[in-house]
Enzyme design. Sequence first.
Site, PDB file in Angstrom:
ATOM      1  N   HIS A  67       0.919  -1.190   0.107  1.00  0.00           N
ATOM      2  CA  HIS A  67       0.143   0.009  -0.047  1.00  0.00           C
ATOM      3  C   HIS A  67       0.779   1.288   0.169  1.00  0.00           C
ATOM      4  CE1 HIS A  67       0.980  -0.787   4.055  1.00  0.00           C
ATOM      5  NE2 HIS A  67       0.487   0.356   4.312  1.00  0.00           N
ATOM      6  N   ARG A  68       1.991   1.083   0.623  1.00  0.00           N
ATOM      7  CA  ARG A  68       3.116   2.105   0.345  1.00  0.00           C
ATOM      8  C   ARG A  68       4.465   1.397  -0.298  1.00  0.00           C
ATOM      9  NH1 ARG A  68       0.744   6.511   2.605  1.00  0.00           N
ATOM     10  NH2 ARG A  68      -0.082   6.234   4.698  1.00  0.00           N
ATOM     11  N   LYS A  72       9.313  -2.834   2.680  1.00  0.00           N
ATOM     12  CA  LYS A  72      10.503  -2.852   3.638  1.00  0.00           C
ATOM     13  C   LYS A  72      10.572  -4.143   4.345  1.00  0.00           C
ATOM     14  CE  LYS A  72      14.176  -0.376   4.586  1.00  0.00           C
ATOM     15  NZ  LYS A  72      14.983  -1.634   4.642  1.00  0.00           N
ATOM     16  N   LYS A  96       4.407  -2.989  11.656  1.00  0.00           N
ATOM     17  CA  LYS A  96       5.407  -2.244  12.449  1.00  0.00           C
ATOM     18  C   LYS A  96       5.431  -0.815  11.763  1.00  0.00           C
ATOM     19  CE  LYS A  96       8.909  -5.373  13.009  1.00  0.00           C
ATOM     20  NZ  LYS A  96      10.085  -5.823  12.910  1.00  0.00           N
ATOM     21  N   ASP A 101       4.241   5.002  11.842  1.00  0.00           N
ATOM     22  CA  ASP A 101       4.412   6.022  10.992  1.00  0.00           C
ATOM     23  C   ASP A 101       5.485   6.125   9.939  1.00  0.00           C
ATOM     24  OD1 ASP A 101       1.793   6.858  11.326  1.00  0.00           O
ATOM     25  OD2 ASP A 101       2.473   8.404  12.939  1.00  0.00           O
ATOM     26  N   LYS A 108       9.611  -9.507   3.579  1.00  0.00           N
ATOM     27  CA  LYS A 108      10.375 -10.043   4.291  1.00  0.00           C
ATOM     28  C   LYS A 108      11.148 -11.219   3.544  1.00  0.00           C
ATOM     29  CE  LYS A 108      12.560 -10.162   8.493  1.00  0.00           C
ATOM     30  NZ  LYS A 108      12.342  -8.891   9.610  1.00  0.00           N
ATOM     31  N   SER A 365      16.247   2.872   9.434  1.00  0.00           N
ATOM     32  CA  SER A 365      16.307   2.566   8.018  1.00  0.00           C
ATOM     33  C   SER A 365      15.366   3.552   7.096  1.00  0.00           C
ATOM     34  CB  SER A 365      15.601   1.179   7.844  1.00  0.00           C
ATOM     35  OG  SER A 365      16.340   0.174   8.058  1.00  0.00           O
TER      36      SER A 365
HETATM   37  N1  GLU Z   1      15.151  -6.576  10.229  1.00  0.00           N
HETATM   38  C1  GLU Z   1      14.608  -5.483  10.925  1.00  0.00           C
HETATM   39  C2  GLU Z   1      13.352  -5.959  11.317  1.00  0.00           C
HETATM   40  O1  GLU Z   1      13.023  -6.893  11.354  1.00  0.00           O
HETATM   41  C3  GLU Z   1      14.664  -4.191  10.153  1.00  0.00           C
HETATM   42  C4  GLU Z   1      14.097  -4.319   8.968  1.00  0.00           C
HETATM   43  C5  GLU Z   1      14.512  -2.996   8.020  1.00  0.00           C
HETATM   44  O2  GLU Z   1      15.093  -2.076   8.606  1.00  0.00           O
HETATM   45  O3  GLU Z   1      14.053  -2.793   6.864  1.00  0.00           O
HETATM   46  O4  GLU Z   1      12.603  -5.016  11.774  1.00  0.00           O
END
Ligand code: GLU
Length: 475
Positions: A67-68, A72, A96, A101, A108, A365
């Site tokens: 959606h965005r 990540k 998360k 935000d 993943k 990040s």
């Molecule tokens: N691996 C980390 C997590 O599980 C960081 C993920 C990230 O920074 O993209 O939250």
Amino acid sequence: MPDPVPHQGFRDSVASMVEHAMSLLDVPEGTADALKACSSVVQVSFPIRLGDRIEVFTGWRAVHSAHRLPVKGGLRFSPDMDQDHAEALAALMTYKCALLDVPFGGSKGGLRIDPRQYDEASLERITRRFARELIRRGYISPAENVPAPDMGTSQREMAWILDSYKDLHPEDLNHIACVTGKPLELGGIPGRLEATGRGVKYALDAFFSEPDAVREAGLEGKLGDQRIVIQGLGNVGYHLASLLQQKDAPRIVAIIERDGALFDETGLDVAAVHDYMQRTGGVEGFPGVGFERDGARMLEADCDVLIPAALEGVIHAGNAERIQARLVVEAANGPCTWEADRILVSRGITILPDVFVNAGGVVVSYFEWIRNIGHIRLGRLHRRHEATRGQHVISAIEMMTNRSVPDWLRESLTRGTQEIDLVRSALDDSMRLAFQEIRETREIEGNDVPMDYRTAAYLIALRKVMRARSDLSSF
Ligand code: GLU
């Protein structure tokens, strides 16, 4: 003795947590199905010649919700990696990011491998090939999908992935933003390595700054008064434990590691244990304290705060009844199964959930990605200007009072903000704001008694994701 209770898979466990929150939101069935579904997942297998043999490796990258963009989430190297893990962890990333935000979707991935069995040159070849497989399929790119380190990977792997991406897309102006958690010299940001552990510390600070929250959990006093058990002295656990020891000095009464657990009622010296682990590869034999070979049993030890900072599913239906901590802080992803969660909550044990507690990594990040996309160090434009302003303020005070400003104040006003200061204060702010939002939600939404922190966190995240999903909203 084998665990008599049938296990839910990791993905189903996360789905049950989400479903529970959705049931309180009256989400229509179709919308609920869409939110639970994993948008896409790719599995790749590839052969690598290592010496005189050929080995085939298998890896996955799951996108839970786009959606965005970019989506990540980390890339994990672990012998336990499979599609179920990729999908569960991708969903956690969606929630998360929404909760904190951070304007990213959730993804993943990982490779099924025990990285400790390979030398650096082999790992580099394996990582580069895995990266190419994902890049070719659009599962790594600065605009669409941005990995970061996770279990079994580090800055080093991110550097190899970045280089592979740059080789395939030399024309991409933003190539350094295709991964985060990179080495500083390659566009990484100061404070990313420690970010998840530091974020857990800020989560604890936010919790312990609310006397009501502490009392309600059945605890007393400050963070420094607690007796703590930590599982895992990896990147997250180590940075957290050393920050705790430097700042608050609680008693860390046990540290659980792969080869067993150390315990000492007077408190363990984190730096010394970490140093010993670096030298010997484990904790067994660390002098002067107790050792328990069956580390998992120490999760059940008498303590105030239990911080699982290693693996998923370590607190399950088979041991949740025996957990003695009053507060469980999920520094790892998914350390409590859904079944365990229900048992702990019914026993009045407070859980600070992973989607909040360990979000510090992806928050920083995000700062790294902005820095890469902006092609500028954070604070570069105003650092000197701020320092000059500070100097003017000092001169004005000194002129008007005829007294000199103390050295420490002069230093702090004229230093100009460093990038690490910005990163740490923004991380602290993000964790505090998220905690406040969770506190408010659990009080407003709970019937008579406040709801548990996890359900409140998911309510917030789900609402944000639903608002941002144009395919689910009617405008
Ligand atoms: N691996 C980390 C997590 O599980 C960081 C993920 C990230 O920074 O993209 O939250």
